[in-house]
Motif scaffolding. Structure first.
Motif, PDB file in Angstrom:
ATOM      1  N   HIS A  76       0.831  -1.215   0.000  1.00  0.00           N
ATOM      2  CA  HIS A  76       0.000   0.000   0.000  1.00  0.00           C
ATOM      3  C   HIS A  76       0.858   1.255   0.000  1.00  0.00           C
ATOM      4  O   HIS A  76       1.565   1.537   0.975  1.00  0.00           O
ATOM      5  N   HIS A  78       1.072   5.501  -2.009  1.00  0.00           N
ATOM      6  CA  HIS A  78       0.448   6.504  -2.883  1.00  0.00           C
ATOM      7  C   HIS A  78       1.514   7.187  -3.724  1.00  0.00           C
ATOM      8  O   HIS A  78       2.357   7.924  -3.183  1.00  0.00           O
ATOM      9  N   HIS A 230      -9.073   2.092   1.513  1.00  0.00           N
ATOM     10  CA  HIS A 230      -8.754   2.289   2.930  1.00  0.00           C
ATOM     11  C   HIS A 230      -9.934   1.816   3.775  1.00  0.00           C
ATOM     12  O   HIS A 230     -11.084   1.940   3.351  1.00  0.00           O
ATOM     13  N   HIS A 269      -4.911  -0.357   6.482  1.00  0.00           N
ATOM     14  CA  HIS A 269      -5.059   0.085   7.880  1.00  0.00           C
ATOM     15  C   HIS A 269      -5.853  -0.901   8.739  1.00  0.00           C
ATOM     16  O   HIS A 269      -5.282  -1.615   9.543  1.00  0.00           O
ATOM     17  N   ASP A 320       2.454   3.146   2.951  1.00  0.00           N
ATOM     18  CA  ASP A 320       1.465   4.234   2.923  1.00  0.00           C
ATOM     19  C   ASP A 320       2.099   5.623   2.820  1.00  0.00           C
ATOM     20  O   ASP A 320       1.572   6.593   3.362  1.00  0.00           O
TER      21      ASP A 320
HETATM   22 ZN    ZN Z   1      -3.169   5.024   2.035  1.00  0.00          ZN
END
Ligand code: ZN
Ligand code: GUN
Length: 432
Positions: A76, A78, A230, A269, A320
């Motif tokens: 995960h 971005h 998420h 998460h 993340d």
């Molecule tokens: Zn994220």
């Protein structure tokens, strides 16, 4: 003619989850041989046992003092947040409004996205990450830029454009345009080279029921496509989702009602979860991306790995970035250990290493392709340097126990400990 190369170094990889398979799940060769043929692992074992069988013309690269491991798997991250990592703000929803969304607006521009994509992939490779599951921005161009750069490097990458018809100005699509973008991106990129596509509804607060329904439809239509989103990151977000979707039993159920909870689904998460949700995820074969540096940075909470284990949910590690504070899976693994300590359930370093490699591959349903040195998998690997810094060199001088070596590398190491990264048997990053 087949392209055959041999690497002589220490080797470590996992065949199973050490929490289940015990010590035998981890294979350790202090003096090992990794044989690579046409970008795939052809053999792996002790140098003394295997080297007599090497063909005389097989080139052997000797890497004394290095430890070869499978490339790290980031479940995960971005892409459009590369340039805002480490931005001070409040918790999740304030951080998104104040710091994240302004940075993501810039990815409407293809030239900006192209430059950032090259830097992003360089940074993954510098940190030994050879496979990642990536969020693009809402703009189709951002994902075109990322896939083009990953294809040029023959990198295994799963990505999708963020679906967010409830997003702020400049970052909004519609249920219809988002679905059109997904279809075009799937047609243009999915299964080209080692690329995969993930339908990517950003989170329940960014997408209308119509958009979530369209995402479920796209996922159903393409059985080779993943889903990433998420889930239950902060208490404030969970409360807002409950108000926005009063008919849902809990946050997971919002996604479930639209067919988004599957064995190709990865939820980042999962800090504030009901037992019902965890049970449902285990039954569906959905996976969790555990993102400890992000959860600490945003004050989101302490993920309960032991509870996810008790329910039998598959877990991988996610950086993340940019809420996460490091691209390094070594650092992320160390923080996962810290969080487990805070929960009173210490995490064995061999298990943590598993989570960063084979565990991540399993979370992405790619165990038959990556994550280990089993014969036939893709030869994505890294060379770790246990003497990367003066302190590491002192700490690990004379240490031969692999559990101790890996733990010190996680706690004290980061990109500095990655001496080299290979993609499909080709050197893609060299530190020195
Ligand atoms: Zn994220
Ligand atoms: N929830 C929705 N969007 C995001 C994001 O960009 N980062 C994190 N950590 N959580 C999110």
């Amino acid at each position: 003619m087949a392209d055959v190369r041999a690497y002589r170094a220490a080797l470590v990889h996992c065949l199973d989850d050490p929490a289940k398979g015990g010590e035998e799940a981890v294979v350790w060769h202090p003096d090992g041989l990794l044989l690579v043929e046409d970008g795939h692992v052809a053999d792996c074992g002790d140098w003394t046992a295997l080297s007599p069988y090497l063909a005389a013309d097989t080139p052997v690269e000797h890497l004394p003092g290095r430890i070869l491991t499978p490339g790290f798997v980031d479940t995960h991250i971005h892409f459009p947040q590369i340039d805002m990592i480490g931005s001070f703000s409040g918790q999740l929803l304030d951080w998104l409004d104040e710091k994240t969304f302004p940075a993501e607006r810039a990815f409407a521009d293809r030239a900006h996205a192209d430059t950032a994509a090259r830097a992003f992939l360089d940074e993954l490779l510098r940190n030994g990450t050879t496979t990642a599951m990536v969020f693009g921005s809402v703009h189709r161009a951002s994902v075109n830029a990322l896939f083009e750069a990953a294809l040029a490097r023959d990198m295994r990458l799963i990505a999708g454009k963020s679906l967010m018809d409830g997003g702020p100005d400049g970052l909004r699509d519609t249920a219809a345009s988002g679905q059109d973008d997904d279809e075009a991106l799937i047609a243009d990129w999915s299964r080209r080279g080692r690329l995969g596509y993930a339908v990517t509804p950003r989170f329940a607060l960014s997408s209308s029921p119509e958009q979530l329904a369209a995402a479920g439809e796209t996922l159903r239509r393409h059985d080779h496509v993943w889903m990433q989103t998420h889930l239950a990151e902060t208490p404030r977000e969970v409360a807002q989702v409950a108000r926005a979707f009063p008919e849902a039993r809990d946050y997971l159920d919002v996604y479930d009602r639209f067919g988004l909870v599957t064995d190709r689904s990865i939820f980042a998460h999962c800090v504030h979860m009901s037992d019902r949700s965890l049970h449902r995820m285990a039954r569906a074969g959905a996976a969790i991306a555990h993102c400890p540096t992000s959860n600490l940075f945003l004050g989101s909470g302490l993920f309960d790995l032991a509870r996810a284990d008790a329910h039998g949910v598959v877990v991988g590690l996610g950086t993340d970035v940019g809420a996460g504070t490091s691209f390094s899976l070594l650092t992320t693994a160390a923080r996962a250990c810290d969080v487990a300590q805070m929960k009173g359930r210490p995490l064995d370093p061999l298990r943590t290493f598993y989570l960063a490699t084979l565990g991540g591959a399993r979370a992405l349903r790619l165990e038959d392709r990556i994550g280990s040195f089993r014969t036939g998998v893709e030869a994505d690997f890294v060379a770790l340097d246990p003497a990367a810094t003066p302190l590491l060199a002192r700490r690990l001088a004379g240490v031969t126990d692999i559990r101790e070596i890996l733990f010190a590398l996680m706690v004290l190491g980061d990109d500095r400990a990655v001496a080299g990264t290979w993609l499909a048997g080709k050197l893609a990053h060299s530190r020195d």
